[in-house]
Design a protein around this motif. Structure first.
Motif, PDB file in Angstrom:
ATOM      1  N   GLY A   1       5.745  -1.828  -1.765  1.00  0.00           N
ATOM      2  CA  GLY A   1       5.062  -0.593  -2.157  1.00  0.00           C
ATOM      3  C   GLY A   1       5.842   0.051  -3.265  1.00  0.00           C
ATOM      4  O   GLY A   1       6.818  -0.510  -3.746  1.00  0.00           O
ATOM      5  N   ALA A   2       5.449   1.201  -3.603  1.00  0.00           N
ATOM      6  CA  ALA A   2       4.231   1.894  -3.241  1.00  0.00           C
ATOM      7  C   ALA A   2       3.426   2.084  -4.517  1.00  0.00           C
ATOM      8  O   ALA A   2       3.918   2.698  -5.444  1.00  0.00           O
ATOM      9  CB  ALA A   2       4.557   3.250  -2.623  1.00  0.00           C
ATOM     10  N   TYR A   3       2.242   1.474  -4.549  1.00  0.00           N
ATOM     11  CA  TYR A   3       1.480   1.537  -5.802  1.00  0.00           C
ATOM     12  C   TYR A   3       0.817   2.904  -5.958  1.00  0.00           C
ATOM     13  O   TYR A   3       0.433   3.542  -4.988  1.00  0.00           O
ATOM     14  CB  TYR A   3       0.441   0.406  -5.856  1.00  0.00           C
ATOM     15  N   ASP A   4       0.737   3.333  -7.205  1.00  0.00           N
ATOM     16  CA  ASP A   4       0.143   4.627  -7.536  1.00  0.00           C
ATOM     17  C   ASP A   4      -1.376   4.507  -7.402  1.00  0.00           C
ATOM     18  O   ASP A   4      -2.033   3.866  -8.211  1.00  0.00           O
ATOM     19  CB  ASP A   4       0.546   4.984  -8.971  1.00  0.00           C
ATOM     20  N   ARG A   5      -1.912   5.141  -6.362  1.00  0.00           N
ATOM     21  CA  ARG A   5      -3.340   5.010  -6.074  1.00  0.00           C
ATOM     22  C   ARG A   5      -4.222   5.573  -7.179  1.00  0.00           C
ATOM     23  O   ARG A   5      -5.376   5.206  -7.315  1.00  0.00           O
ATOM     24  CB  ARG A   5      -3.685   5.745  -4.768  1.00  0.00           C
ATOM     25  N   SER A   6      -3.659   6.507  -7.962  1.00  0.00           N
ATOM     26  CA  SER A   6      -4.498   7.171  -8.965  1.00  0.00           C
ATOM     27  C   SER A   6      -4.681   6.308 -10.220  1.00  0.00           C
ATOM     28  O   SER A   6      -5.406   6.671 -11.136  1.00  0.00           O
ATOM     29  CB  SER A   6      -3.902   8.536  -9.325  1.00  0.00           C
ATOM     30  N   MET A   7      -4.031   5.130 -10.235  1.00  0.00           N
ATOM     31  CA  MET A   7      -4.105   4.239 -11.392  1.00  0.00           C
ATOM     32  C   MET A   7      -5.514   3.664 -11.586  1.00  0.00           C
ATOM     33  O   MET A   7      -5.943   3.358 -12.684  1.00  0.00           O
ATOM     34  CB  MET A   7      -3.143   3.089 -11.083  1.00  0.00           C
ATOM     35  N   VAL A   8      -6.224   3.491 -10.469  1.00  0.00           N
ATOM     36  CA  VAL A   8      -7.568   2.904 -10.521  1.00  0.00           C
ATOM     37  C   VAL A   8      -8.527   3.916  -9.896  1.00  0.00           C
ATOM     38  O   VAL A   8      -8.229   4.487  -8.848  1.00  0.00           O
ATOM     39  CB  VAL A   8      -7.616   1.578  -9.713  1.00  0.00           C
ATOM     40  N   ASP A   9      -9.672   4.137 -10.539  1.00  0.00           N
ATOM     41  CA  ASP A   9     -10.652   5.118 -10.057  1.00  0.00           C
ATOM     42  C   ASP A   9     -10.975   4.934  -8.578  1.00  0.00           C
ATOM     43  O   ASP A   9     -11.332   3.843  -8.149  1.00  0.00           O
ATOM     44  CB  ASP A   9     -11.957   4.980 -10.862  1.00  0.00           C
ATOM     45  N   GLY A  10     -10.838   6.009  -7.804  1.00  0.00           N
ATOM     46  CA  GLY A  10     -11.179   5.945  -6.376  1.00  0.00           C
ATOM     47  C   GLY A  10     -10.195   5.121  -5.565  1.00  0.00           C
ATOM     48  O   GLY A  10     -10.404   4.883  -4.380  1.00  0.00           O
ATOM     49  N   GLY A  11      -9.117   4.674  -6.187  1.00  0.00           N
ATOM     50  CA  GLY A  11      -8.138   3.842  -5.475  1.00  0.00           C
ATOM     51  C   GLY A  11      -8.716   2.492  -5.054  1.00  0.00           C
ATOM     52  O   GLY A  11      -8.263   1.878  -4.096  1.00  0.00           O
ATOM     53  N   VAL A  12      -9.732   2.026  -5.804  1.00  0.00           N
ATOM     54  CA  VAL A  12     -10.396   0.766  -5.438  1.00  0.00           C
ATOM     55  C   VAL A  12      -9.669  -0.418  -6.082  1.00  0.00           C
ATOM     56  O   VAL A  12     -10.040  -0.906  -7.147  1.00  0.00           O
ATOM     57  CB  VAL A  12     -11.897   0.793  -5.854  1.00  0.00           C
ATOM     58  N   PHE A  13      -8.622  -0.881  -5.414  1.00  0.00           N
ATOM     59  CA  PHE A  13      -7.859  -2.046  -5.876  1.00  0.00           C
ATOM     60  C   PHE A  13      -8.458  -3.301  -5.222  1.00  0.00           C
ATOM     61  O   PHE A  13      -8.940  -3.227  -4.091  1.00  0.00           O
ATOM     62  CB  PHE A  13      -6.387  -1.900  -5.480  1.00  0.00           C
ATOM     63  N   LEU A  14      -8.413  -4.415  -5.919  1.00  0.00           N
ATOM     64  CA  LEU A  14      -9.069  -5.617  -5.412  1.00  0.00           C
ATOM     65  C   LEU A  14      -8.073  -6.703  -4.999  1.00  0.00           C
ATOM     66  O   LEU A  14      -7.075  -6.946  -5.690  1.00  0.00           O
ATOM     67  CB  LEU A  14     -10.023  -6.186  -6.479  1.00  0.00           C
ATOM     68  N   ALA A  15      -8.376  -7.356  -3.864  1.00  0.00           N
ATOM     69  CA  ALA A  15      -7.534  -8.444  -3.358  1.00  0.00           C
ATOM     70  C   ALA A  15      -7.330  -9.518  -4.418  1.00  0.00           C
ATOM     71  O   ALA A  15      -6.231 -10.069  -4.566  1.00  0.00           O
ATOM     72  CB  ALA A  15      -8.183  -9.049  -2.107  1.00  0.00           C
ATOM     73  N   LYS A  16      -8.375  -9.797  -5.165  1.00  0.00           N
ATOM     74  CA  LYS A  16      -8.292 -10.915  -6.119  1.00  0.00           C
ATOM     75  C   LYS A  16      -7.249 -10.675  -7.210  1.00  0.00           C
ATOM     76  O   LYS A  16      -6.709 -11.622  -7.762  1.00  0.00           O
ATOM     77  CB  LYS A  16      -9.669 -11.235  -6.712  1.00  0.00           C
TER      78      LYS A  16
END
Ligand SMILES: [Zn+2]
Length: 511
Positions: free
Chosen positions: A99-114
């Protein structure tokens, strides 16, 4: 025994000399010079009570440090390169948990497994979000956890899904997160102790002598017990047992037993006297519980973790067992239900409501009335990416009424400070700066909500006297910090920690 003369500031009072040993403060001012001890001159340096952190997760921070550390990454590409390099450099542990990734980096915190799959090969990867209420897993981790093909139902929190309804990588709040975390094999005892030692050293280097570890999850009490047996603790630590709505009646006996085990170590620095509740979630995921609906979802009031009646019953039960009450509450409805439960339990001494991000006008006077400590994480009181990511959920007016430190102090409440590390930096110097400026270090004059700023004296109090009260520590213990200058009169960000003393013993020196 050690003795100093010069600029000394203890519990809000100035002194010109101090002598102390492991039993505590031995003498103050003129009487110090009557002792048969060499008195060290502080010169331009400044001696004061050590900082204390009223809400943090040092063992979580240490565990994350064992895996890929993506805290400073500013893009998904940077995270990918850190994770890729870690997987290549470390054959064990098999799971890359960091961790800890900055959730605000991607809109809505929608990070993808891929995105993680591209760099992780067949290794399972799990990254904690910076709010520590969300996590991001790759496909191998979801496969091993048995959730790759379909998202199970969760009653609180949520699982992000793709267009075909399969989990896409992000899990929000405990119940969803545990689908993944329950599949992670436990760390070895040596790795747990390595994680804890790293965390304790880091706290000591920041002038911190005591910490409330605010959430005992699996294996954590055992790690602390082992560290106490091996005498590897540097910093005073009080443990908080995690009280869960679905199992608190069964868990109660285990907490009582573990509290006894901790006290039987007879370690001066370790206690386990607190229980921790989550009243609600967080604003970033719109899971904190609010009195007026979220702007982003009409008619939706967030996700209270407990029913009001059950929270009251549980708080009263643990108060009767002589545990200190510590309740995470972020939304104004969460804060109100925490206060209701504490009131119902007879206002047990030094109960804590932690985070207190949004407090309704009608609840402000209740803190002083019920003797409840409001624990703030001062670093959150600034206009940064985390705050900005909540604006669409709460609207500007509610956002700008968050973290009412000034109002609570003026209403006679006790406020204490913490970091929620690894959610944010545990550096109290940065915390004092933020509480007194409510601004970013690079733009100190651009205060976000100047009317809620507090004075340097009040900020130091919240980091020292207030937390020692919260942790039930006497104020004349020998926990001190020597600073490079006077934080009450010089620019706070220029101050460095020169020495940290815990229980009369130097645990950090910049020399
Ligand atoms: Zn926390």
């Amino acid at each position: 025994m050690r003795a100093f003369s010069g600029d000394i500031y203890l519990a809000g009072k100035k002194h010109r000399a101090i002598a102390f040993d492991r039993s505590g403060i031995v003498a103050l001012d003129d009487s110090v010079f009557d002792l048969d001890v060499e008195v060290e001159e502080l010169g331009s340096h400044f001696l004061t009570n050590a900082f204390m952190d009223g809400h943090a997760h040092p063992l979580f921070a240490g565990r994350e440090e064992l895996g890929p550390v993506v805290t400073e990454a500013r893009s998904v590409a940077e995270i990918q390169s850190i994770v890729g390099a870690w997987v290549e450099a470390n054959q064990t542990p098999q799971w890359a948990v960091g961790g800890a990734y900055d959730r605000s980096m991607v809109d809505g915190g929608v990070f993808l497994a891929k995105w993680l799959d591209e760099v992780s090969g067949d290794r399972p990867v799990v990254l904690h979000g910076s709010d520590h209420h969300t996590l991001w897993a790759n496909s191998a981790a979801m496969q091993l956890a048995g959730v790759l093909e379909a998202a199970p139902e969760v009653s609180i929190g949520s699982i992000d899904v793709d267009s075909s309804g399969r989990p896409s990588g992000v899990f929000r709040e405990t119940e969803a997160k545990e689908l993944i975390t329950n599949a992670i094999p436990p760390l070895s005892v040596d790795d747990e102790l390595k994680a804890l030692a790293w965390a304790q050293k880091r706290l000591a280097s920041l002038g911190i002598s005591a910490v409330q570890d605010a959430w005992m999850d699996k294996g954590m009490v055992e790690a602390y017990l082992e560290a106490a047996k091996r005498d590897e603790l540097l910093v005073r630590t009080n443990l908080a047992f995690w009280v869960r709505p679905e199992s608190w009646r069964e868990d109660s006996a285990m907490f009582l037993d573990q509290r006894v085990q901790v006290s039987q170590t007879n370690h001066r620095l370790l206690t386990a006297s607190t229980v921790k509740f989550f009243a609600d979630g967080v604003f970033g995921s719109a899971t904190a519980s609010v009195k007026k609906p979220y702007d982003s979802q009409p008619g939706y009031f967030g996700d209270p973790v407990w029913s009001d009646e059950e929270l009251k019953a549980a708080v009263a039960h643990f108060a009767a067992e002589d545990f200190q009450i510590h309740i995470h509450a972020i939304g104004d409805a969460g804060v109100a239900s925490a206060l209701d439960a504490i009131e119902y339990a007879g206002s047990p001494a030094n109960s804590v409501v932690a985070h207190t991000e949004l407090v309704a006008d009608e609840d402000i006077p209740r803190f002083a009335k019920l003797g409840v400590i409001a624990n703030f994480e001062p670093l959150w009181a600034r206009q940064d990416g985390m705050l900005a990511s909540c604006i669409h959920h709460l609207g500007r007016t509610r956002i700008d009424s968050m973290y009412r430190m000034r109002d609570l102090i003026d209403a006679g409440a006790h406020i204490s400070f913490g970091s929620d590390w690894p959610v944010s930096s545990p550096d109290p110097i940065l915390g004092v700066f933020t509480a007194t400026h409510r601004a970013l270090p690079e733009t100190p004059d651009e205060s976000w909500t100047p009317e809620q700023r507090i004075s340097p004296e009040e900020a130091l109090h919240a980091y020292t006297v207030a937390v020692s009260r919260q942790l039930n520590l006497p104020i004349d213990i020998a926990d001190f910090v020597i600073l490079s200058g006077n934080p009450l009169t010089s620019p706070i960000l220029e101050i460095r920690i020169l020495e940290t003393v815990v229980d009369g013993k130097t645990v950090f020196s910049s020399q």
